[in-house]
Design a protein around this motif. Sequence first.
Motif, short mmCIF file in Angstrom:
data_model
loop_
_atom_site.label_atom_id
_atom_site.label_comp_id
_atom_site.label_asym_id
_atom_site.label_seq_id
_atom_site.Cartn_x
_atom_site.Cartn_y
_atom_site.Cartn_z
N ILE A 374 0.89 -1.14 0.08
CA ILE A 374 0.13 0.06 -0.06
C ILE A 374 0.74 1.23 0.11
N SER A 375 0.62 2.27 -0.93
CA SER A 375 1.72 3.41 -1.09
C SER A 375 0.53 4.53 -0.77
N LEU A 376 1.08 5.58 -0.24
CA LEU A 376 0.52 6.86 0.44
C LEU A 376 0.70 7.81 -0.61
N GLU A 377 -0.61 8.71 -0.90
CA GLU A 377 -0.62 9.86 -1.55
C GLU A 377 -0.40 10.87 -0.65
N SER A 378 -0.97 11.01 0.69
CA SER A 378 -0.80 12.10 1.44
C SER A 378 -0.72 11.95 3.06
N MET A 379 -0.26 12.78 4.00
CA MET A 379 -0.67 12.38 5.19
C MET A 379 -0.81 13.64 5.84
N LEU A 380 -1.61 13.79 6.98
CA LEU A 380 -2.09 14.99 7.74
C LEU A 380 -1.75 14.72 9.09
N GLN A 381 -1.40 15.55 9.98
CA GLN A 381 -1.08 15.69 11.33
C GLN A 381 -1.22 17.10 11.84
N HIS A 382 -2.22 17.42 12.63
CA HIS A 382 -2.15 18.67 13.43
C HIS A 382 -1.48 18.84 14.62
N GLY A 383 -0.33 19.70 14.61
CA GLY A 383 0.06 20.00 15.74
C GLY A 383 0.91 18.55 16.39
N ARG A 384 1.58 18.90 17.55
CA ARG A 384 2.34 17.89 18.15
C ARG A 384 1.99 17.98 19.77
N LYS A 385 1.82 16.80 20.26
CA LYS A 385 1.39 16.54 21.66
C LYS A 385 2.37 15.36 22.41
N PRO A 386 3.66 15.70 22.32
CA PRO A 386 4.39 14.47 22.92
C PRO A 386 3.90 13.88 23.85
N GLY A 387 4.06 12.54 23.75
CA GLY A 387 3.04 11.58 24.72
C GLY A 387 1.86 11.51 24.94
N GLU A 388 1.01 12.25 24.21
CA GLU A 388 -0.59 12.27 24.37
C GLU A 388 -1.01 11.81 22.74
N ALA A 389 -2.50 11.64 22.98
CA ALA A 389 -2.89 10.93 21.73
C ALA A 389 -3.19 11.84 20.70
N VAL A 390 -2.88 11.86 19.48
CA VAL A 390 -2.98 12.74 18.38
C VAL A 390 -3.61 12.00 17.20
N PRO A 391 -4.33 12.56 16.30
CA PRO A 391 -4.90 11.93 15.21
C PRO A 391 -3.82 12.18 13.95
N ILE A 392 -3.56 11.01 13.17
CA ILE A 392 -3.07 10.94 11.99
C ILE A 392 -3.73 10.67 11.09
N VAL A 393 -3.80 11.35 9.62
CA VAL A 393 -4.67 10.87 8.62
C VAL A 393 -3.87 10.42 7.50
N LEU A 394 -3.82 9.17 6.88
CA LEU A 394 -3.11 8.70 5.84
C LEU A 394 -4.21 8.73 4.53
N VAL A 395 -3.86 8.99 3.35
CA VAL A 395 -4.43 8.89 2.27
C VAL A 395 -3.79 7.98 1.34
N THR A 396 -4.38 7.03 1.03
CA THR A 396 -3.76 5.94 0.05
C THR A 396 -3.74 6.26 -1.55
N HIS A 397 -2.97 5.64 -2.09
CA HIS A 397 -3.16 5.16 -3.62
C HIS A 397 -4.22 4.23 -3.81
N GLU A 398 -4.64 4.35 -4.96
CA GLU A 398 -5.50 3.00 -5.35
C GLU A 398 -5.00 1.37 -4.63
N THR A 399 -5.96 0.76 -3.97
CA THR A 399 -5.26 -0.51 -3.66
C THR A 399 -6.44 -1.40 -3.39
N ARG A 400 -6.12 -2.76 -3.21
CA ARG A 400 -7.32 -3.64 -2.99
C ARG A 400 -8.04 -3.47 -1.47
N GLU A 401 -9.27 -3.63 -1.24
CA GLU A 401 -9.74 -3.74 0.27
C GLU A 401 -9.30 -4.74 0.92
N ASP A 402 -8.87 -6.01 0.52
CA ASP A 402 -8.28 -7.07 1.40
C ASP A 402 -6.88 -6.79 1.95
#
Length: 429
Positions: A374-402
């Motif tokens: 699986i290859s990635l088209e882009s990634m998003l992360q808003h800010g830094r919170k060392p040691g805390e929970a943060v969301p990371i968003v990954l957008v893939t190129h076309e790939t198979r569901e399985d």
Amino acid sequence: MKPLRVGIAGLGTVGAGVVKLLAQQAELITARAGRPITVTAVSARDRNRDRGVSLDGLIWHDDPLALAWDENVDVVVELIGGSDGPAKALAEKALAAGRPLVTANKALLALHGTALAQAAEDASLPLAYEAAVAGGIPVIKVLREGLAANRVSRVAGILNGTCNYILTIMREEKRDFGDVLADAQRLGYAEADPSFDIDGVDAAHKLAILAGLAFGQKIDFSSLHVEGIRRISALDIVFAQELGYRIKLLGIAERTEAGISLRVHPAMVPVSKPIATVDGVFNAVLLEGDFSGPVFLQGRGAGEGPTASAVVADLIDIARGNQIPVWGMAQSKLAEARVVPMAHLTSAYFLRLMVVDQPGVLADVTAILRDHGISLESMLQHGRKPGEAVPIVLVTHETREDAVNAALARISMLESVLEAPALIRIEPK
């Protein structure tokens, strides 16, 4: 002119709306039908309920099945609802008794449509169901008649107004799913038990009907992949906007070389697409024919007026003697459903992870994705919170569901990943 005499089973919002519409538009309907259409008999559970319409002079049957044999009824309108029980029994009895059938019951058709269509064909009777899909949008008529010369390659649509309303308010007011659902229930846009809507079942019933018509295949409801919107978060909607998408619950049926893909799930829709701009309780359907090109339909998908309008359109066809095969062609011409497994779907994916902000997390995740091709088209992360929970968003190129599912199973086992990853499929730009 001999009137077409109608018996209505079910006097809820839609049933009362049909009685009202036939009365208020009597002159126009007579002109368009070539003869009057009148309600002569009804059946409902409560005789004393005020429905806002006059039922004076109508025959009342406590048992809806009595409409099938009532000599004062030429056509039966089934508005009871539900895939089995009285609705199914009435549909079967009406056709067996030689009465044309009009229904708004998508669950009945999705689960028993093949058998009912065979019964209607054997008896040379109309079975009409414009109101079963998308309320006042004439999508059944467009598929059965307007696009009859086309080989339809794709049907995609917003088929449930409740889900579309919830997702619209979540985006506009930046509120969470549970909060907006509670408001929708208070306002009457969602049922007390909203499961059929928010879990995608209602949209799946409608998609099954559209797919049967579009592709000339026998309906196999169990072959549909169905997901709802419970797991969509306000955070997902914010990230979607940042990436240039809106999240919609879509029903999608498309021809592929391997067979038919049938699926209902939330999808990231590019904001440039017309369907991305359909908000609130509105529905929309995109049909793609080989000669017609894309056809886009939009309107109210539910409610008294739009649904009653669709029911009466069917009655006008019957009054005129217009009869089209239930699924657009003879039953003997329908193909067996050949449905592509969801695991074989190829798509781009939006993946949201909640992780502990610490060194090495992203490297671990991308290594797993690499292992599964699986290859990635882009990634998003808003800010830094060392040691805390943060969301990371990954957008893939076309790939198979399985491949994506296998990768997410491994990613969810990482200690740094705090909850099950979110997955939303991305519609092409």
